[in-house]
Design a protein around this motif. Sequence first.
Motif, PDB file in Angstrom:
ATOM      1  N   GLN A  98       0.855  -1.179   0.000  1.00  0.00           N
ATOM      2  CA  GLN A  98       0.000   0.000   0.000  1.00  0.00           C
ATOM      3  C   GLN A  98       0.894   1.232   0.000  1.00  0.00           C
ATOM      4  OE1 GLN A  98      -2.496  -0.630   3.422  1.00  0.00           O
ATOM      5  NE2 GLN A  98      -4.052  -1.657   2.190  1.00  0.00           N
ATOM      6  N   GLY A 130      -2.213   1.577  -3.913  1.00  0.00           N
ATOM      7  CA  GLY A 130      -1.381   0.386  -4.044  1.00  0.00           C
ATOM      8  C   GLY A 130      -0.369   0.536  -5.157  1.00  0.00           C
ATOM      9  N   ASP A 132       2.649  -1.907  -7.733  1.00  0.00           N
ATOM     10  CA  ASP A 132       3.240  -3.170  -8.159  1.00  0.00           C
ATOM     11  C   ASP A 132       4.394  -2.854  -9.104  1.00  0.00           C
ATOM     12  OD1 ASP A 132       3.221  -6.118  -8.309  1.00  0.00           O
ATOM     13  OD2 ASP A 132       2.850  -5.725 -10.437  1.00  0.00           O
ATOM     14  N   THR A 141      -2.003   1.789  -8.351  1.00  0.00           N
ATOM     15  CA  THR A 141      -3.400   1.378  -8.406  1.00  0.00           C
ATOM     16  C   THR A 141      -4.213   2.139  -7.371  1.00  0.00           C
ATOM     17  OG1 THR A 141      -2.966  -0.468  -6.911  1.00  0.00           O
ATOM     18  CG2 THR A 141      -2.876  -0.937  -9.276  1.00  0.00           C
ATOM     19  N   ASP A 145      -8.226  -1.967  -7.222  1.00  0.00           N
ATOM     20  CA  ASP A 145      -6.987  -2.269  -7.949  1.00  0.00           C
ATOM     21  C   ASP A 145      -6.979  -1.757  -9.382  1.00  0.00           C
ATOM     22  OD1 ASP A 145      -5.714  -3.498  -5.779  1.00  0.00           O
ATOM     23  OD2 ASP A 145      -6.678  -5.417  -6.194  1.00  0.00           O
ATOM     24  N   THR A 147      -5.888   0.442 -12.437  1.00  0.00           N
ATOM     25  CA  THR A 147      -4.644   1.102 -12.808  1.00  0.00           C
ATOM     26  C   THR A 147      -4.868   2.602 -12.932  1.00  0.00           C
ATOM     27  OG1 THR A 147      -3.813  -0.846 -13.969  1.00  0.00           O
ATOM     28  CG2 THR A 147      -2.850   1.276 -14.587  1.00  0.00           C
TER      29      THR A 147
END
Length: 157
Positions: A98, A130, A132, A141, A145, A147
């Motif tokens: 996060q 979030g 990745d 994100t 979630d 994008t």
Amino acid sequence: MQRTIKTAGGSMLLGLALALTGCASSHTGEQPAADKTPDVALTDTYWKLAALENGPPVTAQDNQREAHFVLHSEGQRVAGATGCNQLMGNYSLSEKRQLRFAQLATTMMACPDSQGVERAFLDALNQASGWDISGKTLTLTGANDATLARFKAVHLY
């Protein structure tokens, strides 16, 4: 005698070159896979804005800086540029991937923003929850979630 020395010297150089070439080649003969690039660190990396949401690539506009940010690990500060204005603030991370930005502020220069990149970039940072990383690509994100933005790591030195 001189001819023997030249021939022996040439043979030694050829042997050395062959030995070094053998050491440099892969033992298996396989090339490393391009998709096995190690993940870049989230912090202390220059992240250049590549795309907003799942839209087309973002490019810098007429003599403006590229939109980017760096999450400085010391003091959990964020710094960067929106494409026109300087960006600064704070961020927080949790173990569950996060990421939250806080107290974001920008300079107030007037620049043409015909594509609305600056506002959309700031909105993405404010909505981010979030992240990745896959290789050299960072994805921020938001809710569900979704994008918000994609970034590419840029190595400055």
